[in-house]
Scaffold this motif. Structure first.
Motif, mmCIF file in Angstrom:
data_model
loop_
_atom_site.group_PDB
_atom_site.id
_atom_site.type_symbol
_atom_site.label_atom_id
_atom_site.label_comp_id
_atom_site.label_asym_id
_atom_site.label_seq_id
_atom_site.Cartn_x
_atom_site.Cartn_y
_atom_site.Cartn_z
ATOM 1 N N GLY A 1 0.780 -1.229 0.000
ATOM 2 C CA GLY A 1 0.000 0.000 0.000
ATOM 3 C C GLY A 1 0.812 1.280 0.000
ATOM 4 N N ILE A 2 2.147 1.158 -0.077
ATOM 5 C CA ILE A 2 2.974 2.369 -0.067
ATOM 6 C C ILE A 2 3.906 2.397 -1.270
ATOM 7 C CG2 ILE A 2 2.841 2.513 2.455
ATOM 8 C CD1 ILE A 2 6.218 1.737 1.062
ATOM 9 N N VAL A 3 4.384 3.595 -1.596
ATOM 10 C CA VAL A 3 5.329 3.781 -2.689
ATOM 11 C C VAL A 3 6.296 4.889 -2.284
ATOM 12 C CG1 VAL A 3 3.878 5.479 -3.889
ATOM 13 C CG2 VAL A 3 5.547 4.128 -5.196
ATOM 14 N N TYR A 4 7.504 4.811 -2.741
ATOM 15 C CA TYR A 4 8.508 5.818 -2.427
ATOM 16 C C TYR A 4 8.067 7.179 -2.944
ATOM 17 C CZ TYR A 4 13.074 8.200 -2.531
ATOM 18 O OH TYR A 4 14.111 9.086 -2.375
ATOM 19 N N GLY A 5 8.103 8.182 -2.072
ATOM 20 C CA GLY A 5 7.654 9.517 -2.439
ATOM 21 C C GLY A 5 8.765 10.539 -2.541
ATOM 22 N N GLY A 6 10.021 10.101 -2.427
ATOM 23 C CA GLY A 6 11.130 11.019 -2.620
ATOM 24 C C GLY A 6 11.893 11.328 -1.353
ATOM 25 N N LEU A 7 13.156 11.720 -1.533
ATOM 26 C CA LEU A 7 14.015 12.162 -0.441
ATOM 27 C C LEU A 7 14.107 13.679 -0.488
ATOM 28 C CD1 LEU A 7 16.142 11.929 1.824
ATOM 29 C CD2 LEU A 7 17.859 11.527 0.038
ATOM 30 N N VAL A 8 13.614 14.328 0.566
ATOM 31 C CA VAL A 8 13.675 15.774 0.685
ATOM 32 C C VAL A 8 14.779 16.107 1.687
ATOM 33 C CG1 VAL A 8 12.437 17.880 1.310
ATOM 34 C CG2 VAL A 8 11.219 15.992 0.184
ATOM 35 N N GLU A 9 15.814 16.772 1.226
ATOM 36 C CA GLU A 9 16.931 17.162 2.080
ATOM 37 C C GLU A 9 16.806 18.651 2.401
ATOM 38 O OE1 GLU A 9 20.667 16.411 4.105
ATOM 39 O OE2 GLU A 9 19.296 15.006 3.110
ATOM 40 N N VAL A 10 16.804 18.983 3.687
ATOM 41 C CA VAL A 10 16.698 20.372 4.126
ATOM 42 C C VAL A 10 18.072 20.855 4.561
ATOM 43 C CG1 VAL A 10 15.508 21.979 5.670
ATOM 44 C CG2 VAL A 10 14.346 19.886 4.929
ATOM 45 N N LYS B 1 15.866 28.959 5.512
ATOM 46 C CA LYS B 1 16.426 30.164 6.158
ATOM 47 C C LYS B 1 17.125 31.064 5.144
ATOM 48 C CE LYS B 1 17.169 27.360 10.326
ATOM 49 N NZ LYS B 1 18.085 26.995 11.428
ATOM 50 N N ILE B 2 16.600 31.069 3.923
ATOM 51 C CA ILE B 2 17.216 31.874 2.869
ATOM 52 C C ILE B 2 17.115 33.360 3.198
ATOM 53 C CG2 ILE B 2 15.174 32.155 1.409
ATOM 54 C CD1 ILE B 2 18.675 31.175 0.155
ATOM 55 N N ASP B 3 16.167 33.718 4.065
ATOM 56 C CA ASP B 3 15.991 35.119 4.454
ATOM 57 C C ASP B 3 17.124 35.611 5.363
ATOM 58 O OD1 ASP B 3 14.669 33.157 6.191
ATOM 59 O OD2 ASP B 3 14.235 34.884 7.490
ATOM 60 N N ALA C 1 13.543 28.596 0.704
ATOM 61 C CA ALA C 1 12.410 28.696 1.625
ATOM 62 C C ALA C 1 12.821 29.490 2.859
ATOM 63 C CB ALA C 1 11.911 27.315 2.040
ATOM 64 N N SER C 2 11.838 30.062 3.504
ATOM 65 C CA SER C 2 12.005 30.703 4.804
ATOM 66 C C SER C 2 11.014 30.078 5.762
ATOM 67 C CB SER C 2 11.754 32.211 4.702
ATOM 68 O OG SER C 2 12.658 32.822 3.813
ATOM 69 N N HIS D 1 2.239 33.524 -1.878
ATOM 70 C CA HIS D 1 3.004 33.225 -3.088
ATOM 71 C C HIS D 1 3.923 32.018 -2.926
ATOM 72 C CE1 HIS D 1 1.431 37.023 -4.368
ATOM 73 N NE2 HIS D 1 2.087 37.682 -3.427
ATOM 74 N N LEU D 2 3.504 31.021 -2.134
ATOM 75 C CA LEU D 2 4.321 29.819 -2.011
ATOM 76 C C LEU D 2 4.479 29.120 -3.349
ATOM 77 C CD1 LEU D 2 3.021 28.262 1.317
ATOM 78 C CD2 LEU D 2 5.319 29.114 0.872
ATOM 79 N N HIS D 3 3.458 29.291 -4.217
ATOM 80 C CA HIS D 3 3.518 28.603 -5.505
ATOM 81 C C HIS D 3 4.677 29.099 -6.367
ATOM 82 C CE1 HIS D 3 1.268 32.317 -6.241
ATOM 83 N NE2 HIS D 3 1.750 32.261 -7.460
ATOM 84 N N ALA D 4 5.248 30.261 -6.004
ATOM 85 C CA ALA D 4 6.348 30.795 -6.800
ATOM 86 C C ALA D 4 7.598 29.929 -6.713
ATOM 87 C CB ALA D 4 6.671 32.217 -6.347
ATOM 88 N N ALA D 5 7.647 29.028 -5.742
ATOM 89 C CA ALA D 5 8.825 28.184 -5.570
ATOM 90 C C ALA D 5 8.884 27.049 -6.577
ATOM 91 C CB ALA D 5 8.867 27.621 -4.154
ATOM 92 N N TYR D 6 7.786 26.795 -7.284
ATOM 93 C CA TYR D 6 7.812 25.698 -8.240
ATOM 94 C C TYR D 6 6.996 26.045 -9.476
ATOM 95 C CZ TYR D 6 3.083 24.289 -6.791
ATOM 96 O OH TYR D 6 1.739 24.254 -6.536
#
Length: 354
Positions: free
Chosen positions: A122-131, A161-163, A187-188, A228-233
């Motif tokens: 019931g699961i599938v890999y959804g990606g590695l998000v590195e912060v 913490k790009i800000d 992102a901030s 404007h979060l959508h501006a990131a993608y």
């Protein structure tokens, strides 16, 4: 693209990053702004999450697995992780996405391996998000040179913490030089649009009790940080009534450009499989197809959504158009081999040769 196919699996997103990078802040943001989706979480320290807010919302009490030992990749193996995923993936929980928040000292490669090795259907890999912490990135690399390897493994990198930096362009450029085709998003306060990571449930849909979205509904107009979060993608919607040539599509998918993070939708391979459409799920370099019978009366067309950062939508659209079948009424028997390499064998899968 909101249809749920019979082969639908819950994506499991691995959220990694060194101590202080902002993983928990990002997870809290996702919980608050899930777009109506129900998130299951595997966390190292339940106390790091906003317990009071959860108690009010009542939305995650049965949807969180807490591990207090500090290092998931050292504490459990794949079979043990399946036990936790089983709890979150059961249909009664109504979970749409599972997020594993790794310890700041965890090894991302091991966590990804464990998810990919899972035997849970019931699961599938959804990606590695590195912060990463933009303000401390240079110092972090000096103290932990393994971060270069972690970035090379990532499907999505959030430069948090790009800000707090005055040379944001330099930091982003350096991070992009260290990734392998991953999308890099600034992102901030850990604020990344959840739609970049997973499909958000339509706002009118609700599962369970009061959600974080309801609690914050009246604050949106005053919350300048989330605007404007959508501006990131960037996103591209593609639809075609022409059947898709499987060889051409696989060439496109195998060479998909840097920054193209997610691909989802349905593909019509025409004479190569007249009985089935193929749901496609791609995140980073991971790719999976799910054949399923065409719904009765459904219009036969390819419909795809591509999501990424800094992608050339016009060029991608032209490449997808070039994947169309030129009208050959018959299919050669070897044409689907490339696609079938990415089909997970299940009892429900229809054999295109049948």
């Amino acid at each position: 693209m909101s249809e749920r196919s019979s082969g639908r699996q819950i994506p499991v997103v691995v959220l990694a990053g060194f101590l202080g990078s902002g993983k928990t802040t990002l997870l809290n943001h996702l919980l608050h702004r899930s777009g109506g989706s129900r998130i299951g979480a595997v966390v190292n320290d339940f106390g790091a999450i906003e317990i009071d807010a959860m108690a009010v919302a009542g939305a995650l009490g049965d949807s969180t697995v807490s591990l207090g030992n500090g290092c998931l990749c050292c504490a459990v193996d794949s079979s043990e992780l399946d036990v936790y995923l089983e709890r979150l993936a059961r249909p009664s929980a109504g979970i749409d996405v599972i997020v594993i928040e790794a310890s700041g000292l965890a090894e991302p490669q091991e966590l990804v391996r464990m998810v990919l090795a899972s035997e849970h259907p019931g699961i599938v890999y959804g990606g590695l998000v590195e912060v990463v912490d933009a303000a401390e990135f240079d110092d972090t690399r000096a103290r932990h040179p393994q971060i270069d390897r972690h970035l090379a493994l990532a499907d999505l990198v959030v430069v948090n913490k790009i800000d707090r930096v005055t040379d944001a362009a330099r930091v982003l450029g350096l991070v992009r030089s260290l990734v392998d085709r991953a999308a890099v998003v600034p992102a901030s306060y850990g604020r990344v649009d959840p739609a970049f990571l997973f499909d958000c449930r339509p706002g009118e849909e609700r599962i369970g009790q009061l959600s974080f979205d309801d609690l914050h509904r009246h604050d949106d107009a005053e919350d300048d940080h989330t605007a404007h979060l959508h501006a990131a993608y960037d996103s591209l919607s593609f639809a075609s009534a022409r059947p898709t040539d499987p060889r051409r599509l696989i060439r496109f998918l195998d060479s998909r450009p840097a920054g193209l993070y997610r691909i989802k939708g349905y593909v019509d391979f025409g004479p190569y499989d007249v009985r089935n459409r193929y749901a496609v799920h791609a995140v980073g370099r991971f790719l999976r197809f799910y054949p399923e019978p065409w719904p009765a009366g459904a219009e036969r067309r390819t419909q795809l959504v591509l999501i990424g950062s800094g992608i050339d939508a016009a060029a991608l659209r032209a490449e997808l158009e070039a994947c169309g079948n030129d009208g050959a009424p018959h299919a050669d028997e070897d044409g689907m081999w490339g696609v079938l390499r990415y089909v997970q064998e299940t009892e429900e899968a229809e054999d295109p040769a049948a």
